[in-house]
Design a protein around this motif. Structure first.
Motif, PDB file in Angstrom:
ATOM      1  N   SER A  80       2.871  -7.317 -15.489  1.00  0.00           N
ATOM      2  CA  SER A  80       2.596  -6.347 -14.427  1.00  0.00           C
ATOM      3  C   SER A  80       3.222  -5.023 -14.834  1.00  0.00           C
ATOM      4  CB  SER A  80       3.132  -6.829 -13.079  1.00  0.00           C
ATOM      5  OG  SER A  80       4.532  -6.948 -13.122  1.00  0.00           O
ATOM      6  N   TYR A  81       2.604  -3.938 -14.400  1.00  0.00           N
ATOM      7  CA  TYR A  81       2.975  -2.601 -14.849  1.00  0.00           C
ATOM      8  C   TYR A  81       3.369  -1.730 -13.668  1.00  0.00           C
ATOM      9  CZ  TYR A  81       0.391  -4.292 -18.878  1.00  0.00           C
ATOM     10  OH  TYR A  81      -0.046  -5.052 -19.936  1.00  0.00           O
ATOM     11  N   GLU A  82       4.338  -0.849 -13.912  1.00  0.00           N
ATOM     12  CA  GLU A  82       4.773   0.067 -12.868  1.00  0.00           C
ATOM     13  C   GLU A  82       5.095   1.415 -13.514  1.00  0.00           C
ATOM     14  OE1 GLU A  82       8.615   0.624  -9.950  1.00  0.00           O
ATOM     15  OE2 GLU A  82       8.129  -1.373 -10.673  1.00  0.00           O
ATOM     16  N   ALA A  83       4.439   2.465 -13.042  1.00  0.00           N
ATOM     17  CA  ALA A  83       4.726   3.816 -13.534  1.00  0.00           C
ATOM     18  C   ALA A  83       5.698   4.481 -12.577  1.00  0.00           C
ATOM     19  CB  ALA A  83       3.432   4.627 -13.626  1.00  0.00           C
ATOM     20  N   GLY A  84       6.633   5.232 -13.126  1.00  0.00           N
ATOM     21  CA  GLY A  84       7.566   5.958 -12.285  1.00  0.00           C
ATOM     22  C   GLY A  84       8.980   5.841 -12.792  1.00  0.00           C
ATOM     23  N   ASN A 100      11.866   8.766 -16.104  1.00  0.00           N
ATOM     24  CA  ASN A 100      10.445   8.501 -15.855  1.00  0.00           C
ATOM     25  C   ASN A 100       9.848   7.739 -17.025  1.00  0.00           C
ATOM     26  OD1 ASN A 100       9.834   9.654 -13.300  1.00  0.00           O
ATOM     27  ND2 ASN A 100      10.163  11.662 -14.210  1.00  0.00           N
ATOM     28  N   GLY A 101       8.929   6.839 -16.719  1.00  0.00           N
ATOM     29  CA  GLY A 101       8.279   6.076 -17.770  1.00  0.00           C
ATOM     30  C   GLY A 101       7.431   4.966 -17.190  1.00  0.00           C
ATOM     31  N   VAL A 102       7.218   3.947 -18.007  1.00  0.00           N
ATOM     32  CA  VAL A 102       6.410   2.788 -17.611  1.00  0.00           C
ATOM     33  C   VAL A 102       7.251   1.530 -17.801  1.00  0.00           C
ATOM     34  CG1 VAL A 102       4.368   1.410 -18.150  1.00  0.00           C
ATOM     35  CG2 VAL A 102       4.227   3.906 -18.193  1.00  0.00           C
ATOM     36  N   ALA A 103       7.396   0.759 -16.723  1.00  0.00           N
ATOM     37  CA  ALA A 103       8.095  -0.520 -16.781  1.00  0.00           C
ATOM     38  C   ALA A 103       7.052  -1.630 -16.857  1.00  0.00           C
ATOM     39  CB  ALA A 103       8.963  -0.708 -15.540  1.00  0.00           C
ATOM     40  N   PHE A 113      10.631  -1.263 -21.027  1.00  0.00           N
ATOM     41  CA  PHE A 113      10.511   0.061 -20.434  1.00  0.00           C
ATOM     42  C   PHE A 113      10.269   1.064 -21.541  1.00  0.00           C
ATOM     43  CE2 PHE A 113      12.389   4.108 -19.023  1.00  0.00           C
ATOM     44  CZ  PHE A 113      11.624   4.329 -17.890  1.00  0.00           C
ATOM     45  N   LEU A 114       9.258   1.915 -21.339  1.00  0.00           N
ATOM     46  CA  LEU A 114       8.903   2.946 -22.307  1.00  0.00           C
ATOM     47  C   LEU A 114       8.929   4.304 -21.632  1.00  0.00           C
ATOM     48  CD1 LEU A 114       5.877   0.895 -23.476  1.00  0.00           C
ATOM     49  CD2 LEU A 114       7.713   1.516 -25.026  1.00  0.00           C
ATOM     50  N   SER A 115       9.422   5.312 -22.346  1.00  0.00           N
ATOM     51  CA  SER A 115       9.489   6.657 -21.777  1.00  0.00           C
ATOM     52  C   SER A 115       9.326   7.696 -22.873  1.00  0.00           C
ATOM     53  CB  SER A 115      10.825   6.865 -21.067  1.00  0.00           C
ATOM     54  OG  SER A 115      10.928   8.184 -20.585  1.00  0.00           O
ATOM     55  N   ASP A 116       8.671   8.793 -22.519  1.00  0.00           N
ATOM     56  CA  ASP A 116       8.566   9.911 -23.455  1.00  0.00           C
ATOM     57  C   ASP A 116       9.545  11.020 -23.085  1.00  0.00           C
ATOM     58  OD1 ASP A 116       7.326  10.833 -21.153  1.00  0.00           O
ATOM     59  OD2 ASP A 116       5.617  11.703 -22.198  1.00  0.00           O
ATOM     60  N   GLU A 117      10.427  10.755 -22.137  1.00  0.00           N
ATOM     61  CA  GLU A 117      11.418  11.749 -21.715  1.00  0.00           C
ATOM     62  C   GLU A 117      12.629  11.720 -22.626  1.00  0.00           C
ATOM     63  OE1 GLU A 117      12.773  11.487 -17.719  1.00  0.00           O
ATOM     64  OE2 GLU A 117      10.997  12.502 -16.963  1.00  0.00           O
TER      65      GLU A 117
END
Length: 133
Positions: A80-84, A100-103, A113-117
């Motif tokens: 399951s995916y969650e953005a925020g 901020n990113g995608v869990a 967890f991935l983030s471009d921040e």
């Protein structure tokens, strides 16, 4: 007579399906070869892997994160995916911050967890000083 205008591509709530906002963000990062920071955590503890890399391959079944000379293969089937934003704590647990990113909650209960921040240099200097105190 009123007309009903319906977009062909309606947004879905975060985590509603792989095609929701989080999945679209993952696809965007993969298509643009975006450099990402990632955290992979085992559900039972014992392993927390962090690093930077790019989404090399991405499908509904699995992804590969290319991190330098190595690759991390992660099974996504049933995820399951969650953005925020996600909440992270400093090692001494005295401070916390949002990133901020995608869990991604994997079917085996692991977490990715991935983030471009990234923190700007001044923010990083302040964080390092707080960690050293």
């Amino acid at each position: 007579m009123s007309a009903l205008i319906v977009s062909k591509h309606l947004p879905e709530p975060a985590g509603a399906s792989p095609q929701g906002a989080a999945w679209q963000q993952l696809l965007h990062w993969q298509e643009n070869s975006q450099q990402l920071a990632f955290v992979y955590s085992r559900s039972q503890g014992g392993l927390i892997h962090t690093g930077q890399g790019k989404l090399d391959q991405l499908s509904l079944d699995a992804t590969t994160i290319e991190a330098g000379a190595s690759k991390l293969y992660i099974v996504l089937a049933g995820a399951s995916y969650e953005a925020g934003p996600q909440l992270f704590f400093t090692p001494n647990l005295l401070s916390r911050f949002h990133v901020n990113g995608v869990a991604v909650r994997l079917a085996n209960h692991d977490w990715l967890f991935l983030s471009d921040e990234s923190l700007p240099p001044l923010g990083m200097e302040n964080l390092i000083r707080r960690l050293e105190s």
